[in-house]
Design a protein around this motif. Structure first.
Motif, short mmCIF file in Angstrom:
data_model
loop_
_atom_site.label_atom_id
_atom_site.label_comp_id
_atom_site.label_asym_id
_atom_site.label_seq_id
_atom_site.Cartn_x
_atom_site.Cartn_y
_atom_site.Cartn_z
N LEU A 1 58.30 22.14 19.15
CA LEU A 1 59.72 21.87 19.40
C LEU A 1 59.99 21.78 20.90
N ILE B 1 55.13 26.05 15.86
CA ILE B 1 56.38 25.29 15.64
C ILE B 1 57.24 25.36 16.91
N SER C 1 63.81 19.48 14.49
CA SER C 1 64.23 20.27 13.33
C SER C 1 65.54 19.72 12.78
N TYR D 1 61.17 20.40 9.42
CA TYR D 1 60.55 19.89 10.64
C TYR D 1 59.92 18.53 10.36
N ILE E 1 58.01 17.63 17.74
CA ILE E 1 58.68 17.66 16.45
C ILE E 1 60.17 17.94 16.68
#
Length: 153
Positions: free
Chosen positions: A72, A68, A79, A89, A77
């Motif tokens: 990011l 993750i 958040s 996400y 992705i």
């Protein structure tokens, strides 16, 4: 590998190619996380981990968090925190909109075709004086959904 439709498969290949161009290895857990985030419009860590445990035999929570963080950092992705507690996400896009019911907490992702006619030029104009470059726009609308409105009456 999860079953992706044609559009999802194209998104998946775009993401994988972006990572490979930066010499980032596509592990099983990374591949599955990317696919799950493409299939599901929003997921939090708990949901993601539960789905991964159904697919993979051994899910290391540290690997989930590291993936993750990597996604990011690479702007693959983004958040969202809708209630100040849970982080959700989703695959990054240039324009993103969500509608959240403040009563029941349901969150609806507004598809990009529904917001394509919004003039985002005004947002660009806001930052032009400082010579910054607009990366993306997130819009969060807070509502009382139809079901909750009915319950209030």
């Amino acid at each position: 590998m999860l079953k992706l439709n044609k559009i999802q498969q194209v998104k998946y290949e775009e993401v994988v190619n972006r990572l490979k161009q930066k010499s980032i290895k596509i592990t099983d857990i990374r591949s599955n996380i990317i696919q799950l985030l493409i299939i599901s419009e929003h997921m939090n860590i708990q949901q993601l981990t539960l789905k991964l445990e159904k697919i993979l035999t051994n899910v290391n929570l540290a690997s989930v968090y590291n993936t993750i963080d990597l996604l990011l950092k690479e702007h693959i992705i983004s958040s969202n925190t809708f209630d100040g507690k849970n982080i959700w996400y989703e695959l990054s896009t240039n324009k993103s909109a969500h509608v959240k019911c403040d009563e029941c907490g349901t969150i609806e992702h507004v598809s990009s075709d529904k917001i394509q006619n919004i003039d985002f030029k005004e947002f660009k104009d806001l930052i032009l004086y400082s010579k910054q470059h607009l990366e993306h726009v997130k819009i969060e609308l807070h509502v009382i959904c139809e079901e909750c409105s009915k319950k209030r009456k």
